[in-house]
Design a protein around this motif. Sequence first.
Motif, PDB file in Angstrom:
ATOM      1  N   UNK A 163       0.803  -1.232   0.000  1.00  0.00           N
ATOM      2  CA  UNK A 163       0.000   0.000   0.000  1.00  0.00           C
ATOM      3  C   UNK A 163       0.834   1.280   0.000  1.00  0.00           C
ATOM      4  N   UNK A 164       2.102   1.184   0.372  1.00  0.00           N
ATOM      5  CA  UNK A 164       2.929   2.397   0.406  1.00  0.00           C
ATOM      6  C   UNK A 164       3.243   2.919  -1.002  1.00  0.00           C
ATOM      7  N   UNK A 165       3.031   2.073  -1.998  1.00  0.00           N
ATOM      8  CA  UNK A 165       3.423   2.451  -3.362  1.00  0.00           C
ATOM      9  C   UNK A 165       2.706   3.720  -3.815  1.00  0.00           C
ATOM     10  N   UNK A 166       1.468   3.871  -3.401  1.00  0.00           N
ATOM     11  CA  UNK A 166       0.702   5.037  -3.842  1.00  0.00           C
ATOM     12  C   UNK A 166       0.665   6.152  -2.795  1.00  0.00           C
ATOM     13  N   UNK A 167       1.434   5.982  -1.730  1.00  0.00           N
ATOM     14  CA  UNK A 167       1.416   6.992  -0.667  1.00  0.00           C
ATOM     15  C   UNK A 167       2.349   8.153  -0.999  1.00  0.00           C
ATOM     16  N   UNK A 168       2.096   9.294  -0.355  1.00  0.00           N
ATOM     17  CA  UNK A 168       3.000  10.441  -0.481  1.00  0.00           C
ATOM     18  C   UNK A 168       4.336  10.086   0.185  1.00  0.00           C
ATOM     19  N   UNK A 169       5.403  10.785  -0.248  1.00  0.00           N
ATOM     20  CA  UNK A 169       6.720  10.456   0.296  1.00  0.00           C
ATOM     21  C   UNK A 169       6.772  10.641   1.818  1.00  0.00           C
ATOM     22  N   UNK A 170       6.065  11.658   2.302  1.00  0.00           N
ATOM     23  CA  UNK A 170       6.088  11.911   3.750  1.00  0.00           C
ATOM     24  C   UNK A 170       5.537  10.701   4.514  1.00  0.00           C
ATOM     25  N   UNK A 171       4.429  10.177   3.994  1.00  0.00           N
ATOM     26  CA  UNK A 171       3.810   9.024   4.645  1.00  0.00           C
ATOM     27  C   UNK A 171       4.704   7.783   4.522  1.00  0.00           C
ATOM     28  N   UNK A 172       5.289   7.641   3.342  1.00  0.00           N
ATOM     29  CA  UNK A 172       6.211   6.518   3.137  1.00  0.00           C
ATOM     30  C   UNK A 172       7.342   6.573   4.169  1.00  0.00           C
ATOM     31  N   UNK A 173       7.900   7.755   4.278  1.00  0.00           N
ATOM     32  CA  UNK A 173       9.056   7.897   5.169  1.00  0.00           C
ATOM     33  C   UNK A 173       8.680   7.622   6.622  1.00  0.00           C
ATOM     34  N   UNK A 174       7.529   8.149   7.047  1.00  0.00           N
ATOM     35  CA  UNK A 174       7.113   7.920   8.444  1.00  0.00           C
ATOM     36  C   UNK A 174       6.980   6.432   8.733  1.00  0.00           C
ATOM     37  N   UNK A 175       6.356   5.714   7.811  1.00  0.00           N
ATOM     38  CA  UNK A 175       6.165   4.271   8.026  1.00  0.00           C
ATOM     39  C   UNK A 175       7.495   3.540   8.024  1.00  0.00           C
ATOM     40  N   UNK A 176       8.306   3.827   7.030  1.00  0.00           N
ATOM     41  CA  UNK A 176       9.554   3.088   6.869  1.00  0.00           C
ATOM     42  C   UNK A 176      10.488   3.339   8.055  1.00  0.00           C
ATOM     43  N   UNK A 177      10.589   4.593   8.465  1.00  0.00           N
ATOM     44  CA  UNK A 177      11.491   4.897   9.583  1.00  0.00           C
ATOM     45  C   UNK A 177      10.974   4.240  10.868  1.00  0.00           C
ATOM     46  N   UNK A 178       9.655   4.213  11.015  1.00  0.00           N
ATOM     47  CA  UNK A 178       9.086   3.537  12.194  1.00  0.00           C
ATOM     48  C   UNK A 178       9.449   2.050  12.168  1.00  0.00           C
ATOM     49  N   UNK A 179       9.373   1.435  10.999  1.00  0.00           N
ATOM     50  CA  UNK A 179       9.739   0.015  10.902  1.00  0.00           C
ATOM     51  C   UNK A 179      11.223  -0.177  11.200  1.00  0.00           C
TER      52      UNK A 179
END
Lengths: 333, 200
Positions: free
Chosen positions: B114-130
């Motif tokens: 689902x991150x593929x269509x997300x904004x970069x900000x949202x992508x980054x928040x999720x990825x850094x949290x992981x």
Amino acid sequence: MSSDSAPLVVASGRGLYCPPGDFYIDPQRPVQTAVITHAHGDHLRDGSARYILARPGLGIARMRLGRRADVTAVEYGAPVRIGETTVSLHPAGHILGSAQVRIEHGGRVWVVSGDYKRQPDPTCAPFTPLECDVFVSEATFALPVYRWPETAEVIEDIVRWWRFNRERRVASVLFCYALGKAQRVLAELASFTSEPVHVHDTVEALVQVYREAGVTMVPTLRAQSTRTADYAGALVVAPPSTAGTRWMQRFGRYSSGFCSGWMRLRGSRRRQSFDRGFVISDHADWHALLRTFRETGARRILLHHGHTDTLTRLLRERGVDVDALETAHGALP
Amino acid sequence: MRRFGELYDSLDAGGSDDFKLAALAAYFGTAAAADAAWALYVLSGRRMRRIVAPAVLLDWLREESGLPQWLIDESRSTVGDVAETIALLIEPGAIDGAALDLSLATWIEERIAPLRNAEEKEQRESVVRWWRSLPYRECLLVNKLLTGTFRLEVPGFLLTRALARALDVPSTEIACRLATDWQPSETFWENLRGGGRSGW
């Protein structure tokens, strides 16, 4: 150079040398007086006239040097006069009897770390940070990618691997350096099992020295049988030098593992022919190196042995006075 | 993800085929259908779609870690792989046990894809949290799935033999079925296991 600023330790062709004390630390060739940080083969070599080392390491040193060598064992922290210097040995947490060398002369204190680590190790006294003017540190794993996992997690992983192989009736052969790493793993395993572990003769000889020093480990059996059936599902601890030799034939089908800090990187794991790499090191990782430098309060850091360039650059960017020892004062012959 | 990580540890070393075969068979014999299907998909070398470019992940790492660029470059040069470099350099936080125990299929289908269509900000928040809540191994795997760089290709004969052993299906039959253009799903796995023809 005035005597006030003359180095207390320099790199020489024979190893680290202390001019005012006229002694060498872990000399690579025979010398008159050798102060020994620990008994690994690249630090303790025979042929010197006189050895000074920490008392917990005496048993291993006697094994390596024989009964006739002139060995003085000193308690941790006890001052000894050598030449114009006062020297004391302090725990380095590397293996049983490992020591940092504290040298005091003319109101200045230099400490040579020897090999050291900051992780808990049930087989030896923990590293003690020493305040000093100059700290001479090893830098074996001085890259930030070297960050050690908790030892208990790695031992759990070893036990899982062993149990998986046991279900297949296959032996698990764990390669560990015979001195230090093997005993540390055997001691850590005692928290998980009381089952006996088969060990190579070289490991067992050193296990006995550790037991005599009061270190608790799982029961060990010498892997002398040549019947494959005796090892089905067993755990075996052997030195890496036995990998691929005829000695291994007794185990029939077996799975192999290797315990080393170098196993931290996938590339290293994939280049070795072991089924599993377990990240257990007796050296300080990057973060432990930086923490240790802070805790010594040293105004100058000298690095030797390892990734000195990377650590030197980073520390200089942070305003630390640092050099590689080999280049700091030039090397004596 | 933890179970797949354990399998990965058994495959990602230079050891014997015997050990790898046993590990694969144990995994395929016990994993849930969707997980087994996805594991087979990535281990057989099929390409995952790239969600985030490796260079973008490195930018996030530099900003999050505060490490100088030259030190990241030097680390990457030593390690040789962006996904692993990040897993080694990121300062770990408290491990999120629940996230760690989420299945491989859940990670891929509900978190990463689902991150593929997300904004970069949202992508980054999720990825850094992981990054901060997973241990090294699982962090490495997530990075590889995110960047589409999962290249631990297991030899076909090993996969076939492991599947045959785990599913009790002849290896010739397995090889034949894997030669088709399949997509990872529970249906695919159930068909492979049961020998049915629907969905092929």
